[in-house]
Motif scaffolding. Sequence first.
Motif, PDB file in Angstrom:
ATOM      1  N   TYR A 299       0.954  -1.314   0.087  1.00 44.56           N
ATOM      2  CA  TYR A 299      -0.058  -0.072  -0.084  1.00 44.56           C
ATOM      3  C   TYR A 299       0.886   1.381   0.085  1.00 44.56           C
TER       4      TYR A 299
ATOM      5  N   LEU B  59      -0.981   7.918   0.967  1.00 45.52           N
ATOM      6  CA  LEU B  59      -1.097   9.437   0.287  1.00 45.52           C
ATOM      7  C   LEU B  59      -1.087  10.534   1.157  1.00 45.52           C
TER       8      LEU B  59
ATOM      9  N   LYS C 258      -4.873   7.754   4.440  1.00 39.73           N
ATOM     10  CA  LYS C 258      -5.624   7.591   2.855  1.00 39.73           C
ATOM     11  C   LYS C 258      -4.360   6.889   1.945  1.00 39.73           C
TER      12      LYS C 258
ATOM     13  N   ALA D  23      -3.086   4.257  -1.308  1.00 37.21           N
ATOM     14  CA  ALA D  23      -3.515   3.852  -2.526  1.00 37.21           C
ATOM     15  C   ALA D  23      -3.192   2.250  -2.577  1.00 37.21           C
ATOM     16  N   GLN D  24      -3.997   1.374  -3.173  1.00 36.43           N
ATOM     17  CA  GLN D  24      -3.948  -0.279  -3.555  1.00 36.43           C
ATOM     18  C   GLN D  24      -3.290  -0.426  -4.954  1.00 36.43           C
TER      19      GLN D  24
ATOM     20  N   ARG E 247      -7.297   0.888  -6.442  1.00 37.95           N
ATOM     21  CA  ARG E 247      -8.230   1.628  -5.642  1.00 37.95           C
ATOM     22  C   ARG E 247      -7.960   2.422  -4.439  1.00 37.95           C
ATOM     23  N   THR E 248      -8.551   3.253  -3.710  1.00 36.61           N
ATOM     24  CA  THR E 248      -8.033   4.032  -2.656  1.00 36.61           C
ATOM     25  C   THR E 248      -8.701   3.139  -1.276  1.00 36.61           C
TER      26      THR E 248
ATOM     27  N   TYR F  50     -12.316   3.203   1.976  1.00 37.12           N
ATOM     28  CA  TYR F  50     -12.255   4.656   2.091  1.00 37.12           C
ATOM     29  C   TYR F  50     -13.571   5.394   1.696  1.00 37.12           C
TER      30      TYR F  50
ATOM     31  N   GLU G 143     -14.922   8.745   0.819  1.00 37.24           N
ATOM     32  CA  GLU G 143     -14.810  10.164   0.328  1.00 37.24           C
ATOM     33  C   GLU G 143     -15.991  10.814   0.658  1.00 37.24           C
TER      34      GLU G 143
END
Length: 461
Positions: A16, A19, A32, A34-35, A40-41, A95, A97
Motif C-alpha cells: 500500500y 497518500l 489514506k 492507494a492499493q 483503488r483507494t 475509504y 470520500e
Amino acid sequence: MSSGERGQDFPLFGSYRVLEELGVGAVSTVYKAAQPSLDRTVAIKALKPTISPASPFAAHLEREARLLGELGHPNIVLCHDFVKTSEKMYLVLEYIEGFSLAELISRAGKGRVALETVAHIGAEIARGLAHAHERGIVHRDIKPSNVLLSKRGDVKIVDFGIAQREHLPTADEPLARGLSPSRPDENEAFGTPAYMSPEQVLGEFVDARSDVFSLGVVLYEMLTGTRPFDRGDADRRAGAARLRRDPAVPLRVRAPDVPRALESVVMRSLEKLPADRYATAHAVLESLDDFVRARVRGPRNKLVTSALVKVRLLKEHEADDITLAQVLEERRPPLRRAFIGFAVIGLLIAVGGGALQFSRRGVHDNESGDRPLELFPENMGQLRVVVTPWAEVFVDGQHIDTTPFARPIPLSPGTHYVTLMHPNAPMQKRAVTITSGETALLDATMDLSGLSGGGAKDAGP
C-alpha cells in the motif's frame, strides 16, 4: 500537511502507498492510501508505532478487525484486510470520500439540519446498528465523528474499536479509571461520556439499547446543535454525573418546531432505564423510516448531499455531477463480470417501446413469471442485497450476481421474487416489494448449520 510535503516520512504498509494522514486517535492513526494491485483507494488504520502489538491497547484494534470481519453492510465501513506482525498492526478499510456527521452538525450550527435529513441519517445509522446487533455486536461509541457521510450521500458507521459482544460485562474502561481533563483523547479511547448510556457510564452490562441511547443523543444534537444533557459548561465529570442523574432537557424546549412524531422517537431513545427505550435499533429504524416516507419522494441520498451543499462542505456542481453519475451507474444492471464479454448476446431491444432489457433465464423455477428484468425500468426503485456469508442472487428467476456487490439492483415497482443459493445451505426464497424512488433492503443469513463432512468451513465464493 500534504503528501508531497511529507514525502518518505509516511510509514510503510506492505504494497500500500500512503497518500496522506487523515487523523490521529489515542492508539491509532488513519491514513489514506492507494492499493495499486486493485487500483483503488483505501483507508489504513494503524497502531501507533509507540504502542506494541502485544499491548492491551492493541487488543482494541485487533478486536475491531475481527468484529468488522463478521459484518458486511452498506451502512458499516468494510474491512478489507488485517495485518499483525511483531512490529506493526493495521486494518485496511473501505475509504469513504466525504465528511463526518460532526462536521455537518458544526457547520449547520443553530440553523439545524433539515428534519427529513435528520430522520434519514438516523434511520441509516439505525439500519447499520440493527445489522450489528443481530450478530450480537454492540458498538458502544456511536457519536457524530464516528458517522461518515459520503459525497454520494451514503451513511457509514465507523470505529468499532471498543465494540463488544452483547451481554458481556463492560471492561474497566470509561470512568472507573477517572477522566483526565488534560488528555481528553485518552478518555475517548474507551468511549465518549457525552454520548454514553447511563449503564455504560456506570460500567454495567450493556446491550443493543445502549447504542439506541447514543443514537438518541446524536439525533437530539442534529436537531438542536447541542446535546441533551449539556448545560453550557465544559466540566466533563459534571456532564457525566448529569447524564446518570438528571433527565434530558426536553427536545421541545430547544426545538419547538420539531414534529411530535420525530420528538417522540428521540426522547424515547433517551430514557434513563434501558427497559423504557426502544428494545431494538430496528424499531428506531421503522419509526424514522415512517417519518421520512411520509415527507420525501425520490432518492433519499439527495437529502444528505443537499445538506452538505447547504453548509458548504460540498459544492453544488459537485453534488449534481455525483448524483447524475450515480443515477447512470445504478441504472446499469449488476451483471457478473463474466457477462461483459457477451453483452451483445444478453441485450435486446424491446419490441414496440424501445426499452433495453436483458432476458437471461435462471437455472431454476421463476415464481413470478417469465418477464425479463428491465435495465431502465420506469419509475424504478432499487433493491440492496446483503447476505451472510454470501450467496448467488436470482431475481424473478434471472441470475444477478454473487454477494457482496456494492450497487443496488434497479427494479420496476411491484413485487419481485428473490432466490438466494449457497452450496452448503438450504435455498432461500423471498418476496420483496419495490416502491418507486426508494431502496429496499434484503438482509439474509444463510443457514450453514447443516454442513456435513466434519464441519467444513465456508471459504467464500
